[in-house]
Every structure is written in structure tokens, then in C-alpha cells.
Design a protein around this motif. Structure first.
Motif, PDB file in Angstrom:
ATOM      1  N   THR A   8       4.627 -58.243 -64.262  1.00 18.77           N
ATOM      2  CA  THR A   8       3.484 -58.804 -63.523  1.00 18.77           C
ATOM      3  C   THR A   8       3.716 -58.818 -62.019  1.00 18.77           C
ATOM      4  O   THR A   8       2.762 -58.999 -61.258  1.00 18.77           O
ATOM      5  N   TYR A   9       4.945 -58.660 -61.579  1.00 17.66           N
ATOM      6  CA  TYR A   9       5.238 -58.672 -60.152  1.00 17.66           C
ATOM      7  C   TYR A   9       6.542 -57.931 -59.899  1.00 17.66           C
ATOM      8  O   TYR A   9       7.259 -57.564 -60.833  1.00 17.66           O
ATOM      9  N   VAL A  10       6.843 -57.722 -58.627  1.00 17.36           N
ATOM     10  CA  VAL A  10       8.068 -57.040 -58.225  1.00 17.36           C
ATOM     11  C   VAL A  10       8.928 -58.010 -57.419  1.00 17.36           C
ATOM     12  O   VAL A  10       8.446 -58.627 -56.458  1.00 17.36           O
ATOM     13  N   LEU A  11      10.179 -58.173 -57.820  1.00 13.82           N
ATOM     14  CA  LEU A  11      11.121 -58.970 -57.033  1.00 13.82           C
ATOM     15  C   LEU A  11      11.630 -58.111 -55.878  1.00 13.82           C
ATOM     16  O   LEU A  11      12.006 -56.955 -56.072  1.00 13.82           O
ATOM     17  N   LYS A  12      11.663 -58.693 -54.667  1.00 14.19           N
ATOM     18  CA  LYS A  12      12.057 -57.924 -53.487  1.00 14.19           C
ATOM     19  C   LYS A  12      13.029 -58.735 -52.644  1.00 14.19           C
ATOM     20  O   LYS A  12      12.779 -59.906 -52.347  1.00 14.19           O
ATOM     21  N   PHE A  13      14.128 -58.083 -52.254  1.00 20.16           N
ATOM     22  CA  PHE A  13      15.161 -58.759 -51.472  1.00 20.16           C
ATOM     23  C   PHE A  13      15.657 -57.856 -50.355  1.00 20.16           C
ATOM     24  O   PHE A  13      15.757 -56.642 -50.517  1.00 20.16           O
ATOM     25  N   SER A  14      15.985 -58.476 -49.227  1.00 25.22           N
ATOM     26  CA  SER A  14      16.649 -57.766 -48.137  1.00 25.22           C
ATOM     27  C   SER A  14      18.076 -58.288 -48.033  1.00 25.22           C
ATOM     28  O   SER A  14      18.333 -59.485 -48.179  1.00 25.22           O
TER      29      SER A  14
ATOM     30  N   ILE B  32      10.637 -54.150 -47.594  1.00 30.61           N
ATOM     31  CA  ILE B  32      10.176 -55.030 -48.666  1.00 30.61           C
ATOM     32  C   ILE B  32       8.966 -55.869 -48.278  1.00 30.61           C
ATOM     33  O   ILE B  32       8.147 -56.219 -49.132  1.00 30.61           O
ATOM     34  N   ARG B  33       8.805 -56.181 -47.009  1.00 30.08           N
ATOM     35  CA  ARG B  33       7.626 -56.959 -46.618  1.00 30.08           C
ATOM     36  C   ARG B  33       6.371 -56.085 -46.539  1.00 30.08           C
ATOM     37  O   ARG B  33       5.259 -56.601 -46.466  1.00 30.08           O
ATOM     38  N   SER B  34       6.564 -54.751 -46.537  1.00 31.84           N
ATOM     39  CA  SER B  34       5.436 -53.836 -46.410  1.00 31.84           C
ATOM     40  C   SER B  34       5.103 -53.104 -47.711  1.00 31.84           C
ATOM     41  O   SER B  34       4.006 -52.564 -47.853  1.00 31.84           O
ATOM     42  N   VAL B  35       6.038 -53.072 -48.636  1.00 36.76           N
ATOM     43  CA  VAL B  35       5.797 -52.395 -49.907  1.00 36.76           C
ATOM     44  C   VAL B  35       4.748 -53.155 -50.713  1.00 36.76           C
ATOM     45  O   VAL B  35       4.781 -54.382 -50.801  1.00 36.76           O
ATOM     46  N   SER B  36       3.815 -52.415 -51.290  1.00 36.52           N
ATOM     47  CA  SER B  36       2.757 -53.022 -52.088  1.00 36.52           C
ATOM     48  C   SER B  36       3.202 -53.179 -53.534  1.00 36.52           C
ATOM     49  O   SER B  36       3.531 -52.194 -54.205  1.00 36.52           O
ATOM     50  N   ASP B  37       3.204 -54.423 -54.013  1.00 30.31           N
ATOM     51  CA  ASP B  37       3.562 -54.666 -55.413  1.00 30.31           C
ATOM     52  C   ASP B  37       2.631 -53.903 -56.350  1.00 30.31           C
ATOM     53  O   ASP B  37       3.070 -53.307 -57.341  1.00 30.31           O
ATOM     54  N   SER B  38       1.336 -53.928 -56.060  1.00 32.64           N
ATOM     55  CA  SER B  38       0.364 -53.294 -56.953  1.00 32.64           C
ATOM     56  C   SER B  38       0.566 -51.783 -57.000  1.00 32.64           C
ATOM     57  O   SER B  38       0.458 -51.176 -58.079  1.00 32.64           O
ATOM     58  N   ILE B  39       0.881 -51.164 -55.862  1.00 39.10           N
ATOM     59  CA  ILE B  39       1.119 -49.717 -55.855  1.00 39.10           C
ATOM     60  C   ILE B  39       2.391 -49.385 -56.618  1.00 39.10           C
ATOM     61  O   ILE B  39       2.437 -48.421 -57.401  1.00 39.10           O
ATOM     62  N   VAL B  40       3.451 -50.174 -56.418  1.00 41.21           N
ATOM     63  CA  VAL B  40       4.714 -49.942 -57.125  1.00 41.21           C
ATOM     64  C   VAL B  40       4.497 -50.043 -58.634  1.00 41.21           C
ATOM     65  O   VAL B  40       4.908 -49.162 -59.398  1.00 41.21           O
TER      66      VAL B  40
ATOM     67  N   PHE C 214      23.565 -64.954 -38.124  1.00 39.39           N
ATOM     68  CA  PHE C 214      23.013 -65.106 -39.477  1.00 39.39           C
ATOM     69  C   PHE C 214      23.809 -66.112 -40.304  1.00 39.39           C
ATOM     70  O   PHE C 214      23.227 -66.916 -41.042  1.00 39.39           O
ATOM     71  N   ALA C 215      25.115 -66.091 -40.191  1.00 38.25           N
ATOM     72  CA  ALA C 215      25.959 -66.967 -41.013  1.00 38.25           C
ATOM     73  C   ALA C 215      25.769 -68.435 -40.691  1.00 38.25           C
ATOM     74  O   ALA C 215      26.095 -69.302 -41.509  1.00 38.25           O
TER      75      ALA C 215
ATOM     76  N   ALA D 288      17.264 -71.338 -46.315  1.00 41.96           N
ATOM     77  CA  ALA D 288      15.842 -71.086 -46.093  1.00 41.96           C
ATOM     78  C   ALA D 288      15.629 -70.239 -44.846  1.00 41.96           C
ATOM     79  O   ALA D 288      14.800 -69.316 -44.839  1.00 41.96           O
ATOM     80  N   ALA D 289      16.363 -70.555 -43.783  1.00 42.35           N
ATOM     81  CA  ALA D 289      16.227 -69.802 -42.531  1.00 42.35           C
ATOM     82  C   ALA D 289      16.730 -68.370 -42.705  1.00 42.35           C
ATOM     83  O   ALA D 289      16.165 -67.428 -42.135  1.00 42.35           O
ATOM     84  N   GLN D 290      17.798 -68.192 -43.488  1.00 47.45           N
ATOM     85  CA  GLN D 290      18.297 -66.850 -43.763  1.00 47.45           C
ATOM     86  C   GLN D 290      17.257 -66.022 -44.508  1.00 47.45           C
ATOM     87  O   GLN D 290      17.009 -64.862 -44.166  1.00 47.45           O
ATOM     88  N   ASP D 291      16.639 -66.613 -45.530  1.00 44.72           N
ATOM     89  CA  ASP D 291      15.621 -65.902 -46.301  1.00 44.72           C
ATOM     90  C   ASP D 291      14.456 -65.497 -45.406  1.00 44.72           C
ATOM     91  O   ASP D 291      13.937 -64.373 -45.503  1.00 44.72           O
TER      92      ASP D 291
END
Length: 282
Positions: free
Chosen positions: A49-55, A83-91, A64-65, A70-73
Motif C-alpha cells: 500500500t505504500y513505499v518505505l523511503k530512507f536517506s 526519496i522526497r521526490s520519488v512518487s509512491d504511486s508511480i513506483v 549531523f551527529a 527527529a532533527a536528523q530525520d
């Protein structure tokens, strides 16, 4: 060194066709029986139903460390290239269309979850194929190239963008009171296209490095979904093929290898790592 834009995590080994296998191999005869009987297996497929996406590009973010989780995410998402631009529906649509059409081309009878009123659940070769998870992981991949000139070894490191496309598939018989499931897994990778080499500069006599990068795009990630879907249809066919071989070998005999089927050549060859990994049987 030249790196193609799409590259499996797996290393593809030399092709060995069925015709090249020794005729005395029982696997050959058993595999031929399976290949000659298309349509005996019926599948009901349930898409994710959805795509999990991680950077995972924390090394590109200042301090970063020192950030909390939450701030890291948030920083990883904001600075991601894909990952912020990839379309879940297209994938999902691209993957599932390729997966289902690939299964049907291989001779499976395929029904979709929610549209399967006529699915023969009590059939002896009826199976449920659930795809609970598709995951995209974006990261930086360090490529190391080297060349030797005048007994001196030169090395160069190039940082490329990379995306892992990972899929989990749960397979089980549709009938029976005890629902046993086999969990299958595959991961494929898309990289920046790369071409580079060391050369001796004739004007200065110095060894230099020349390269070009064809940067991976969001559309390439969508295309990778289609490639994965087609490959996974073949991997599922191969899983059934090898299970059939195991069941029909003479008692006490084990398969010589795990085989992959080439429908164009109508032949089999050792799959090596070009296959589903079995994570769990329960």
C-alpha cells in the motif's frame, strides 16, 4: 572503469544453458517437465500500500551527529536528492504492472487481491503472493578505481549517488487450515552512470584521471521499479521451478545447483545470486 547506470547487487556469472548441461543430470529432465506445463500454478497477488523511503546521507549534513533523532530525520529528508521526490504511486504502479505482466508471460494464472472472486482457492496449485513491503534507501557509494603506470599504482575515489530497491514477498498455499508462509527477499541497486580512466598526459608526463558522471535521476528510480518487477516475476518462477526439482529428484539426491529459467532460449542455467533469498519459512 565503466559503471552502468543500473547494476544488480548481484554479480552475474557466465551463462550456462540447458543444452550445455550434461544429459545425465536428472535436474534437466525434471525441469523440462515443469517448463512444458504452463498454467498449472494460480496466484492471487496482494500489492503493497505504500513505499518505505530512507536517506542515509548523514555525512553530507553539517554537525549531523549532534542532532537529535527527529532533527536528523528531518535533515535527511530535506537534503535527499531522490526519496522526497520519488512518487509512491508511480513506483507501486510501475512495479506491479511489470511484476504481473511478467508472471503472466511466464504462464502463471494471476488474480489481483480485491478482484479475485473467481480465484480457485482450493486448487492444489493455488498460492497467495503478498508483497508487504517495498523499500528505497538512498546513500552515497564510494567507487575506487586504480591504474598502473611505470610500476606505480595510482588510485582514485569517486563518490556516487545510489538507490537500493528492496522487496519482501510472502508466499503461501491458498488452501489448508495451516497457512505456512515463505518470505522471499531481493535488493537491486541503481547508481550514477560512471566512466573513468587513468591516462598519461603527453604534455606534462603526469598521470591524470579523467571521468564523467551521468547522474541518476528520479525517473531512473521509477524505471528501476519496472526492472525489479520484471526480474522478480522470473525469480518467483525460478523458486517454483527449483522446488519442483527438489520434490521430484530420486530419494536421497540433492540438486546440483539452483537454476534460473531463460524463457527466450527455453533453457536453464545456474542462477548464482540472481534469485530470491529465502529469509524465513514458517
Amino acid at each position: 572503469m565503466k559503471l552502468n547506470r543500473y547494476r544488480l547487487l548481484f554479480i552475474l556469472f557466465a551463462f550456462l544453458s540447458l543444452a550445455g548441461l550434461t544429459s545425465c543430470f536428472p535436474e534437466q529432465q525434471i525441469a523440462n517437465r515443469f517448463i512444458r506445463t504452463p498454467g498449472i500454478i494460480t496466484l492471487k497477488v496482494a500489492p503493497p500500500t505504500y513505499v518505505l523511503k530512507f536517506s542515509h546521507k548523514g555525512e553530507t549534513i553539517r554537525d549531523f551527529a549532534t542532532l537529535d533523532t527527529a532533527a536528523q530525520d528531518s535533515a535527511l529528508w530535506a537534503t535527499s536528492r531522490y526519496i522526497r521526490s520519488v512518487s509512491d504511486s508511480i513506483v507501486l504502479e510501475t512495479y506491479m504492472n511489470a511484476f504481473i505482466s511478467g508472471l503472466r508471460d511466464l504462464g502463471f494464472k494471476v488474480y489481483l487481491e480485491g478482484l479475485a472472486d473467481s480465484f480457485p482457492a482450493d486448487g492444489p496449485q493455488s498460492y497467495l503472493v503478498d508483497i508487504p513491503q517495498i523499500q528505497l534507501d538512498e546513500y552515497l557509494y564510494t567507487l575506487e578505481d586504480e591504474g598502473e603506470f611505470m610500476d606505480t599504482l595510482y588510485q582514485k575515489r569517486i563518490v556516487l549517488n545510489a538507490i537500493d530497491f528492496s522487496t519482501w514477498v510472502e508466499l503461501g498455499k491458498a488452501s489448508g487450515t495451516i497457512r505456512r508462509k515463505t518470505v522471499l527477499y531481493s535488493s537491486m541497486t541503481g547508481y550514477d552512470g560512471f566512466d573513468g580512466r587513468f591516462y598519461n598526459d603527453p604534455f606534462t608526463g603526469m598521470v591524470r584521471y579523467k571521468y564523467s558522471i551521468d547522474t541518476l535521476t528520479v525517473d531512473d528510480v521509477h524505471d528501476l521499479a519496472g526492472y525489479a518487477g520484471r526480474q522478480h516475476a522470473g525469480y518467483l518462477y525460478d523458486f517454483f521451478l527449483n522446488q519442483y526439482i527438489i520434490r521430484h529428484l530420486p530419494e536421497g539426491m540433492e540438486p546440483f545447483d539452483y537454476y534460473r529459467y531463460n524463457p527466450k532460449r527455453k533453457s536453464i542455467y545456474p542462477a548464482e545470486d540472481e534469485r530470491f533469498e529465502v529469509l524465513q519459512e514458517r
